[in-house]
Design a protein around this motif. Structure first.
Motif, PDB file in Angstrom:
ATOM      1  N   MET A 116       0.933  -1.217   0.098  1.00 20.34           N
ATOM      2  CA  MET A 116       0.019  -0.119  -0.079  1.00 20.34           C
ATOM      3  C   MET A 116       0.885   1.216   0.107  1.00 20.34           C
ATOM      4  O   MET A 116       2.030   1.248   0.715  1.00 20.34           O
ATOM      5  CB  MET A 116      -0.766   0.141   1.165  1.00 20.34           C
ATOM      6  CG  MET A 116      -1.603   1.289   1.340  1.00 20.34           C
ATOM      7  SD  MET A 116      -2.845   1.196   2.794  1.00 20.34           S
ATOM      8  CE  MET A 116      -2.012   0.894   4.178  1.00 20.34           C
ATOM      9  N   ARG A 117       0.442   2.278  -0.962  1.00 23.58           N
ATOM     10  CA  ARG A 117       1.075   3.624  -0.790  1.00 23.58           C
ATOM     11  C   ARG A 117       0.378   4.655  -0.032  1.00 23.58           C
ATOM     12  O   ARG A 117      -0.755   4.444   0.031  1.00 23.58           O
ATOM     13  CB  ARG A 117       1.276   3.866  -2.340  1.00 23.58           C
ATOM     14  CG  ARG A 117       2.282   3.006  -3.091  1.00 23.58           C
ATOM     15  CD  ARG A 117       2.540   3.490  -4.325  1.00 23.58           C
ATOM     16  NE  ARG A 117       1.196   4.401  -4.963  1.00 23.58           N
ATOM     17  CZ  ARG A 117       1.831   5.331  -6.046  1.00 23.58           C
ATOM     18  NH1 ARG A 117       2.903   5.373  -6.535  1.00 23.58           N
ATOM     19  NH2 ARG A 117       0.711   6.246  -6.511  1.00 23.58           N
ATOM     20  N   LEU A 118       1.118   5.557   0.566  1.00 27.49           N
ATOM     21  CA  LEU A 118       0.671   6.510   1.320  1.00 27.49           C
ATOM     22  C   LEU A 118       1.091   7.803   0.904  1.00 27.49           C
ATOM     23  O   LEU A 118       2.324   7.862   0.853  1.00 27.49           O
ATOM     24  CB  LEU A 118       0.959   6.303   2.944  1.00 27.49           C
ATOM     25  CG  LEU A 118       0.565   7.347   3.982  1.00 27.49           C
ATOM     26  CD1 LEU A 118      -1.136   7.054   3.916  1.00 27.49           C
ATOM     27  CD2 LEU A 118       1.166   6.853   5.316  1.00 27.49           C
ATOM     28  N   ALA A 119       0.373   8.838   0.615  1.00 25.62           N
ATOM     29  CA  ALA A 119       0.816  10.189   0.266  1.00 25.62           C
ATOM     30  C   ALA A 119       0.924  11.051   1.303  1.00 25.62           C
ATOM     31  O   ALA A 119      -0.298  11.200   2.244  1.00 25.62           O
ATOM     32  CB  ALA A 119      -0.122  10.624  -0.669  1.00 25.62           C
ATOM     33  N   VAL A 120       1.915  11.619   1.656  1.00 27.92           N
ATOM     34  CA  VAL A 120       2.167  12.610   2.842  1.00 27.92           C
ATOM     35  C   VAL A 120       2.984  13.838   2.257  1.00 27.92           C
ATOM     36  O   VAL A 120       3.720  13.619   1.613  1.00 27.92           O
ATOM     37  CB  VAL A 120       2.678  11.838   4.251  1.00 27.92           C
ATOM     38  CG1 VAL A 120       2.025  10.795   4.550  1.00 27.92           C
ATOM     39  CG2 VAL A 120       4.271  11.430   3.877  1.00 27.92           C
ATOM     40  N   HIS A 121       2.816  14.874   3.058  1.00 30.62           N
ATOM     41  CA  HIS A 121       3.666  15.910   2.922  1.00 30.62           C
ATOM     42  C   HIS A 121       5.192  15.726   3.007  1.00 30.62           C
ATOM     43  O   HIS A 121       5.701  14.875   3.804  1.00 30.62           O
ATOM     44  CB  HIS A 121       3.335  17.131   3.529  1.00 30.62           C
ATOM     45  CG  HIS A 121       4.036  18.375   3.338  1.00 30.62           C
ATOM     46  ND1 HIS A 121       5.285  18.667   3.664  1.00 30.62           N
ATOM     47  CD2 HIS A 121       3.631  19.620   2.446  1.00 30.62           C
ATOM     48  CE1 HIS A 121       5.572  19.854   3.200  1.00 30.62           C
ATOM     49  NE2 HIS A 121       4.910  20.464   2.698  1.00 30.62           N
ATOM     50  N   GLU A 122       6.091  16.176   2.118  1.00 29.14           N
ATOM     51  CA  GLU A 122       7.585  15.881   2.101  1.00 29.14           C
ATOM     52  C   GLU A 122       7.992  15.933   3.602  1.00 29.14           C
ATOM     53  O   GLU A 122       9.163  15.358   3.868  1.00 29.14           O
ATOM     54  CB  GLU A 122       8.285  16.545   1.075  1.00 29.14           C
ATOM     55  CG  GLU A 122       8.329  17.987   1.115  1.00 29.14           C
ATOM     56  CD  GLU A 122       8.642  18.583  -0.261  1.00 29.14           C
ATOM     57  OE1 GLU A 122       8.990  18.068  -1.043  1.00 29.14           O
ATOM     58  OE2 GLU A 122       8.563  19.926  -0.133  1.00 29.14           O
ATOM     59  N   GLU A 128       6.102   2.756   1.269  1.00 29.11           N
ATOM     60  CA  GLU A 128       5.972   3.192   0.147  1.00 29.11           C
ATOM     61  C   GLU A 128       5.202   4.668   0.107  1.00 29.11           C
ATOM     62  O   GLU A 128       3.827   4.534   0.323  1.00 29.11           O
ATOM     63  CB  GLU A 128       4.903   2.200  -0.703  1.00 29.11           C
ATOM     64  CG  GLU A 128       5.889   0.874  -1.131  1.00 29.11           C
ATOM     65  CD  GLU A 128       4.841  -0.178  -1.750  1.00 29.11           C
ATOM     66  OE1 GLU A 128       4.287   0.444  -2.910  1.00 29.11           O
ATOM     67  OE2 GLU A 128       4.721  -1.024  -1.347  1.00 29.11           O
ATOM     68  N   VAL A 129       5.901   5.612   0.086  1.00 30.17           N
ATOM     69  CA  VAL A 129       5.538   6.838   0.468  1.00 30.17           C
ATOM     70  C   VAL A 129       5.520   7.757  -0.867  1.00 30.17           C
ATOM     71  O   VAL A 129       6.658   7.741  -1.473  1.00 30.17           O
ATOM     72  CB  VAL A 129       6.280   7.276   1.500  1.00 30.17           C
ATOM     73  CG1 VAL A 129       5.706   8.760   1.929  1.00 30.17           C
ATOM     74  CG2 VAL A 129       6.035   6.633   2.959  1.00 30.17           C
ATOM     75  N   VAL A 130       4.463   8.312  -1.156  1.00 34.37           N
ATOM     76  CA  VAL A 130       4.447   9.280  -2.220  1.00 34.37           C
ATOM     77  C   VAL A 130       4.402  10.919  -1.627  1.00 34.37           C
ATOM     78  O   VAL A 130       3.995  11.125  -0.701  1.00 34.37           O
ATOM     79  CB  VAL A 130       3.087   9.299  -3.090  1.00 34.37           C
ATOM     80  CG1 VAL A 130       3.225  10.480  -3.937  1.00 34.37           C
ATOM     81  CG2 VAL A 130       2.896   8.176  -3.741  1.00 34.37           C
ATOM     82  N   SER A 131       5.581  11.812  -1.933  1.00 35.51           N
ATOM     83  CA  SER A 131       5.721  12.905  -1.229  1.00 35.51           C
ATOM     84  C   SER A 131       4.666  13.848  -1.923  1.00 35.51           C
ATOM     85  O   SER A 131       4.810  13.960  -3.151  1.00 35.51           O
ATOM     86  CB  SER A 131       7.037  13.245  -1.346  1.00 35.51           C
ATOM     87  OG  SER A 131       8.036  12.740  -0.566  1.00 35.51           O
ATOM     88  N   LEU A 132       4.010  14.666  -1.071  1.00 39.72           N
ATOM     89  CA  LEU A 132       3.127  15.980  -1.514  1.00 39.72           C
ATOM     90  C   LEU A 132       4.062  17.021  -1.146  1.00 39.72           C
ATOM     91  O   LEU A 132       4.687  17.397  -0.087  1.00 39.72           O
ATOM     92  CB  LEU A 132       2.053  15.865  -0.715  1.00 39.72           C
ATOM     93  CG  LEU A 132       1.033  14.687  -1.173  1.00 39.72           C
ATOM     94  CD1 LEU A 132      -0.219  14.563  -0.062  1.00 39.72           C
ATOM     95  CD2 LEU A 132       0.722  14.506  -2.841  1.00 39.72           C
ATOM     96  N   LYS A 133       3.671  18.236  -1.663  1.00 41.72           N
ATOM     97  CA  LYS A 133       4.099  19.405  -1.571  1.00 41.72           C
ATOM     98  C   LYS A 133       3.180  20.476  -1.793  1.00 41.72           C
ATOM     99  O   LYS A 133       2.004  20.101  -2.681  1.00 41.72           O
ATOM    100  CB  LYS A 133       5.389  19.889  -2.141  1.00 41.72           C
ATOM    101  CG  LYS A 133       5.330  19.907  -3.651  1.00 41.72           C
ATOM    102  CD  LYS A 133       6.637  20.254  -4.235  1.00 41.72           C
ATOM    103  CE  LYS A 133       6.658  20.228  -5.674  1.00 41.72           C
ATOM    104  NZ  LYS A 133       5.953  19.258  -6.658  1.00 41.72           N
TER     105      LYS A 133
END
Length: 157
Positions: free
Chosen positions: A1-7, A39-44
């Motif tokens: 599972m991927r998780l999207a969080v701020h960088e 599995e992290v997707v960085s958001l900004k």
């Protein structure tokens, strides 16, 4: 599972960094959350997530975000503030307790940032949906006055 969080929170989510802030905040991160995610997707700031735009709103955590949909003014605010008293369950708008944020002053500035977006509806992480934006305006006015007082006090000291 991927998780999207701020960088800014990526290292905490992956387990490469420890959470900062008050001991209660750090213990909550360590024992109440479900572990780490690799599995992290960085958001900004400014990224799109569906129809929403990422608005960096640090304070609760360094990478706390608000998701704002400009087309109808809906804001998903997470832990930026709550709309209900924890104990009495009465309706009210308040910032989180200082010990549950890594930087309470930064959280106040993020609330002011949200107010500048002029949302039409706010979906908080704690409490019912906020549709009376006068409540947000009053909180923003109080926080703006408090911020000015703090700046004057620090300049005098």
């Amino acid at each position: 599972m991927r998780l999207a969080v701020h960088e800014a929170d990526r290292g905490i989510v992956t387990g490469d960094e420890r959470a900062g802030g008050h001991v209660a905040f750090r213990l909550g991160k360590q024992f109440l959350e479900g572990g780490v995610c690799r599995e992290v997707v960085s958001l900004k700031e400014g990224d799109a997530v569906g129809d929403f735009t990422v608005v960096h709103a640090p304070g609760h955590s360094a990478g706390h975000v608000v998701y704002f949909r400009e087309s109808d003014g809906v804001a998903v605010t997470g832990d930026l503030f709550s709309t209900m008293d924890t104990w009495s369950r009465r309706r009210r708008l308040a910032e989180p307790p200082a010990h549950l944020s890594v930087d309470a002053a930064e959280n106040r500035r993020s609330i002011l940032k949200l107010a500048e977006l002029r949302p039409s509806m706010v979906l908080p992480g704690h409490g019912p949906v906020l549709e009376d934006m006068r409540m947000l305006e009053r909180l923003a006015e109080q926080l703006a006055e408090q911020t000015v007082t703090e700046k004057v006090g620090s300049a005098v000291a």
